[in-house]
Enzyme design. Sequence first.
Site: not given
Ligand code: NDP
Ligand code: OXD
Length: 310
Positions: A225, A273
């Site tokens: 993000r 994006h």
């Molecule tokens: P998940 O919820 O599956 O995973 C998030 C990961 O981040 C977990 O491993 C979590 O730790 C870790 N995390 C969260 N908070 C912290 C913190 N404070 N410190 C360290 N680690 C942290 O998310 P996704 O993998 O599905 O997606 C991640 C992000 O990618 C989405 O939220 C979205 O914003 C972005 N995204 C962007 C896209 C694009 O096209 N650019 C498409 C899809 C998503 P833990 O495992 O311990 O919970």
């Molecule tokens: C998502 C994205 O959150 O596309 O899936 O950014």
Amino acid sequence: MNIVVSLPAADKTEWWCQMLRDLMPDWNVYPIDKVPDPDAVTYSVLWRPATGSMRPFRNLKAIVSLGAGIDHVLADEQLPTHVPIIRTVGTDLTQRMKEYVALHVLRHHRELPAIQANQARQLWEQIVVPPATQRRVGVMGLGNLGAVAADLLKQIGFEVRGWSRSPKDLPGIQCFSGAEGFGAFLEGTEILVCLLPLTESTRGILNADTFNRLKRGASIVNAARGPHLVDSDLVEALNSGQISSATLDVFHVEPLPNTHPFWTNPKITVTPHVASLIDAPTGSKIVAKNIRTFQETGTVADLADAKRGY
Ligand code: NDP
Ligand code: OXD
């Protein structure tokens, strides 16, 4: 059984409505501006809802985020807090993100931005880089997307480190966790990939302090993000040489305004994006399945935790 769909663009709203109608002929699916009876709506399917737009729907059983992130839903300060939020994830999303991360990590690893700049000047300079086995890549976030991206980078041969909130044990990946593990995770990292959710703990995490802990000349890939990044800190780090190049897929304001300096910075690659855009034909099948499962069982695997913020 009624569903309301709301996306910022009317044509996309209609596109998703149609896909869901095709898959769920026994349900009524309405765009948000054409709902006949708000009290009959039990599910909402959203991308970046307008503030307060869910207030008329008093009988919502669940809110479906049209994406993996839920920050765009939680940004609505008037969102009903008792309604569960379902994320839309799946192999399509993880496959696309793997491709994007591999593409841009390899691009920075093989110095492609510098090679392309040389081509523009017709300059034949053989830039020799170490093999991937001698390149340390750090992946922030080891969830749905980060874990598979880290695994692919490992398969390519990189020395991969990962960082998450809770401890993880992923084969062949050196895992760090929590605030206490952050410094060690960053140390010596040459390519840093951000795949964190946007929460109050991760906002602004790509800042000068983080950049200064990386190996000098490191590269950044932010596919998570925009507000993870402090824009001015990146520009300063690129000017000083602490960071040599960056790929940014996400921005504080999207679309990225024409006047934003990122557009013309030769060390920054801007992508709009698209790292892992979910499309209606694939995504609507996941959404339909999740709504049906939630309706039947009261839960689904892809429930987000709104208190945690992801
Ligand atoms: P998940 O919820 O599956 O995973 C998030 C990961 O981040 C977990 O491993 C979590 O730790 C870790 N995390 C969260 N908070 C912290 C913190 N404070 N410190 C360290 N680690 C942290 O998310 P996704 O993998 O599905 O997606 C991640 C992000 O990618 C989405 O939220 C979205 O914003 C972005 N995204 C962007 C896209 C694009 O096209 N650019 C498409 C899809 C998503 P833990 O495992 O311990 O919970
Ligand atoms: C998502 C994205 O959150 O596309 O899936 O950014």
